[in-house]
Design a protein around this motif. Structure first.
Motif, short mmCIF file in Angstrom:
data_model
loop_
_atom_site.label_atom_id
_atom_site.label_comp_id
_atom_site.label_asym_id
_atom_site.label_seq_id
_atom_site.Cartn_x
_atom_site.Cartn_y
_atom_site.Cartn_z
N GLY A 129 53.82 64.72 -18.82
CA GLY A 129 54.88 64.81 -19.82
C GLY A 129 55.73 63.56 -19.88
O GLY A 129 56.14 63.13 -20.98
N ILE A 130 55.98 62.94 -18.73
CA ILE A 130 56.73 61.69 -18.70
C ILE A 130 55.98 60.60 -19.46
O ILE A 130 56.58 59.79 -20.18
CB ILE A 130 57.00 61.28 -17.24
N VAL A 131 54.66 60.58 -19.31
CA VAL A 131 53.84 59.59 -20.01
C VAL A 131 53.87 59.85 -21.52
O VAL A 131 54.06 58.92 -22.32
CB VAL A 131 52.39 59.62 -19.49
N PHE A 132 53.69 61.10 -21.92
CA PHE A 132 53.68 61.43 -23.35
C PHE A 132 55.04 61.17 -23.99
O PHE A 132 55.12 60.83 -25.17
CB PHE A 132 53.28 62.89 -23.55
N ALA A 133 56.11 61.34 -23.21
CA ALA A 133 57.46 61.08 -23.73
C ALA A 133 57.79 59.60 -23.72
O ALA A 133 58.88 59.20 -24.19
CB ALA A 133 58.48 61.85 -22.90
N GLU A 134 56.88 58.78 -23.16
CA GLU A 134 57.03 57.33 -23.08
C GLU A 134 58.26 56.93 -22.28
O GLU A 134 58.98 55.98 -22.62
CB GLU A 134 57.08 56.71 -24.49
N ASP A 138 56.43 64.33 -28.82
CA ASP A 138 55.72 64.88 -29.98
C ASP A 138 54.25 65.16 -29.70
O ASP A 138 53.67 66.09 -30.27
CB ASP A 138 55.83 63.90 -31.15
N SER A 139 53.65 64.36 -28.82
CA SER A 139 52.21 64.50 -28.56
C SER A 139 51.89 65.53 -27.48
O SER A 139 50.71 65.80 -27.22
CB SER A 139 51.63 63.14 -28.15
N PHE A 140 52.91 66.11 -26.86
CA PHE A 140 52.67 67.00 -25.72
C PHE A 140 51.87 68.24 -26.11
O PHE A 140 51.07 68.74 -25.31
CB PHE A 140 54.02 67.41 -25.10
N LEU A 141 52.10 68.77 -27.31
CA LEU A 141 51.46 70.02 -27.72
C LEU A 141 50.08 69.82 -28.34
O LEU A 141 49.46 70.80 -28.75
CB LEU A 141 52.36 70.77 -28.70
N ARG A 142 49.61 68.60 -28.41
CA ARG A 142 48.26 68.38 -28.93
C ARG A 142 47.23 68.92 -27.95
O ARG A 142 47.44 68.91 -26.74
CB ARG A 142 48.03 66.88 -29.16
N ALA A 173 60.35 76.53 -18.64
CA ALA A 173 61.42 75.60 -19.00
C ALA A 173 60.89 74.17 -19.14
O ALA A 173 61.24 73.45 -20.09
CB ALA A 173 62.52 75.65 -17.93
N VAL A 174 60.04 73.74 -18.22
CA VAL A 174 59.47 72.39 -18.28
C VAL A 174 58.58 72.23 -19.51
O VAL A 174 58.60 71.20 -20.18
CB VAL A 174 58.69 72.07 -16.98
N PHE A 175 57.79 73.26 -19.80
CA PHE A 175 56.91 73.21 -20.97
C PHE A 175 57.73 73.06 -22.25
O PHE A 175 57.41 72.21 -23.10
CB PHE A 175 56.07 74.48 -21.04
N VAL A 176 58.76 73.87 -22.41
CA VAL A 176 59.61 73.79 -23.60
C VAL A 176 60.30 72.43 -23.68
O VAL A 176 60.39 71.83 -24.76
CB VAL A 176 60.65 74.93 -23.60
N PHE A 177 60.74 71.93 -22.53
CA PHE A 177 61.45 70.65 -22.49
C PHE A 177 60.56 69.52 -23.00
O PHE A 177 60.96 68.74 -23.88
CB PHE A 177 61.92 70.37 -21.07
N PHE A 178 59.35 69.42 -22.47
CA PHE A 178 58.47 68.32 -22.88
C PHE A 178 57.89 68.56 -24.28
O PHE A 178 57.55 67.60 -24.98
CB PHE A 178 57.34 68.13 -21.87
N ALA A 179 57.79 69.82 -24.68
CA ALA A 179 57.35 70.09 -26.06
C ALA A 179 58.36 69.54 -27.06
O ALA A 179 57.98 69.08 -28.15
CB ALA A 179 57.16 71.58 -26.25
N LEU A 180 59.63 69.56 -26.69
CA LEU A 180 60.68 69.03 -27.56
C LEU A 180 60.87 67.52 -27.39
O LEU A 180 61.18 66.81 -28.34
CB LEU A 180 62.01 69.74 -27.27
N ALA A 181 60.63 67.04 -26.15
CA ALA A 181 60.89 65.62 -25.86
C ALA A 181 59.74 64.71 -26.25
O ALA A 181 59.95 63.52 -26.50
CB ALA A 181 61.21 65.45 -24.38
#
Length: 362
Positions: free
Chosen positions: A325-330, A62-66, A52-60
């Protein structure tokens, strides 16, 4: 450890063939049911949370999945996971270690100062650090088994002593709160290759701590699931007196578990030293709670006797995904502790629900 109920000879003699066949079929069905086995896994709840956390940050974000971002997440997870694995085993054995965080710093300081002060090869300091750090863990276990005091009190005392020793000795020997650099000493490059190197795979950089983490999870899982020592750990965590009554070496098992935490602290400490070549004496305070949180999120019970090494790895991965993820989501990083607390609470509730369902399906 599960109990097996046996029928008396009298009860078996009065069963009809159909009843016996039906019961055997039911038992075979339960043993073969993948759903039942899945519900019985301690790490199930944390795995669902991790997805759930992975999917959440993948959507929140853009750079998370790099690839580079995922490498950063794995590195952050591994630095927690290396310690979360032995801490999880200790919790399965029914105990805590509040000195685990500062013990990492102590290990790094011992390695650095013993190498620098003796002007020896840094591997001498690494060896001295290993012996002293293992002695710290054995001391915790020995004091616990001899005094019968709660592990909270014993390891809190060790935590305070190590915190003072780290600062006091560093100032006494080096005159400041940090150690002298060991980057120009013989053996530094090879030690860094072992504890703090970077591996490039497919153009993506991965820290060697990820390999250490995977290796510790594999070894700990093998111990828990395939060895007699694993049975002892679960037995001691479930009920010490009952375990002692059936011949389990409770004292030896407890000391071994604390020594395992010390081994993890040594590995983490060497990584800390050879990543930066200097060590700040005040580091590590508070990290023990992060290790415990990772183990609890991964399915370990506070009361002991239940959990897994894989679960601790998933808990550490959750921590890494959330922190990065919080950092990548800014987002504002000040909210990190809120998310960590919420994640701990939700994971604990989910683990409790999964465990109840598993027990109801038996």
């Amino acid at each position: 450890m599960s109990a097996v109920t046996h029928k008396t000879t009298h009860e078996t003699a009065h069963e009809t063939p159909d009843e016996s066949a039906r019961e055997s079929a039911d038992e075979r069905f339960l043993q073969a049911s993948p759903l039942r086995r899945l519900l019985g896994r301690p790490e199930l709840g944390s795995l669902v949370g991790a997805i759930a956390v992975f999917v959440f940050f993948a959507l929140a974000a853009d750079s998370f999945l790099r690839a580079g971002s995922l490498s950063t997440v794995l590195y952050a997870s591994s630095t927690i996971g290396i310690m979360a694995v032995p801490v999880a085993l200790l919790m399965i054995g029914g105990e805590f270690d509040l000195s685990a965080g500062v013990m990492v710093t102590s290990s790094a300081l011992i390695s650095s100062m013993s190498s620098y002060q003796t002007t020896a090869n840094v591997w001498v300091g690494v060896g001295v650090s290993l012996l002293v750090t293992l002695a710290m863990g054995a001391f915790n276990g020995f004091m616990l088994t001899r005094t019968k005091l709660p592990s909270f009190i014993i390891t809190l005392g060790t935590f305070l002593m190590l915190t003072g020793i780290n600062l006091g000795f560093t100032k006494l020997i080096d005159g400041t709160v940090s150690t002298k650099t060991v980057a120009d000493m013989e053996g530094f490059r090879s030690a860094r290759d072992v504890f703090a190197s970077t591996l490039t795979i497919g153009g993506v950089d991965f820290k060697v701590t990820i390999l250490w983490w995977i290796a510790l999870v594999a070894v700990a899982s093998w111990i828990l699931l395939r060895t007699r020592a694993g049975n002892w750990i679960f037995a001691v965590g479930g009920n010490k007196e009952a375990a002692r009554a059936v011949g389990v070496p409770v004292t030896r098992t407890t000391i071994g578990l604390y020594t395992g935490v010390a081994l993890g602290a040594w590995i983490s400490g060497q990584h800390l030293l050879f990543s930066y070549d200097v060590v700040q004496s005040g580091e590590g305070v508070g990290n023990e709670l992060i290790y415990i949180i990772a183990a609890v999120i991964g399915g370990c019970l506070i009361t002991g006797g239940y959990g897994s090494a894989v679960g601790s790895a998933v808990g550490a991965l959750l921590f890494g995904m959330t922190s990065k993820g919080i950092v990548f989501a800014e987002w504002n990083p000040d909210w990190f502790t809120f998310f960590l607390g919420a994640m701990l609470l939700l994971a604990t509730l989910l683990n409790a629900w999964v465990r109840k369902r598993a027990e109801a399906s038996k």
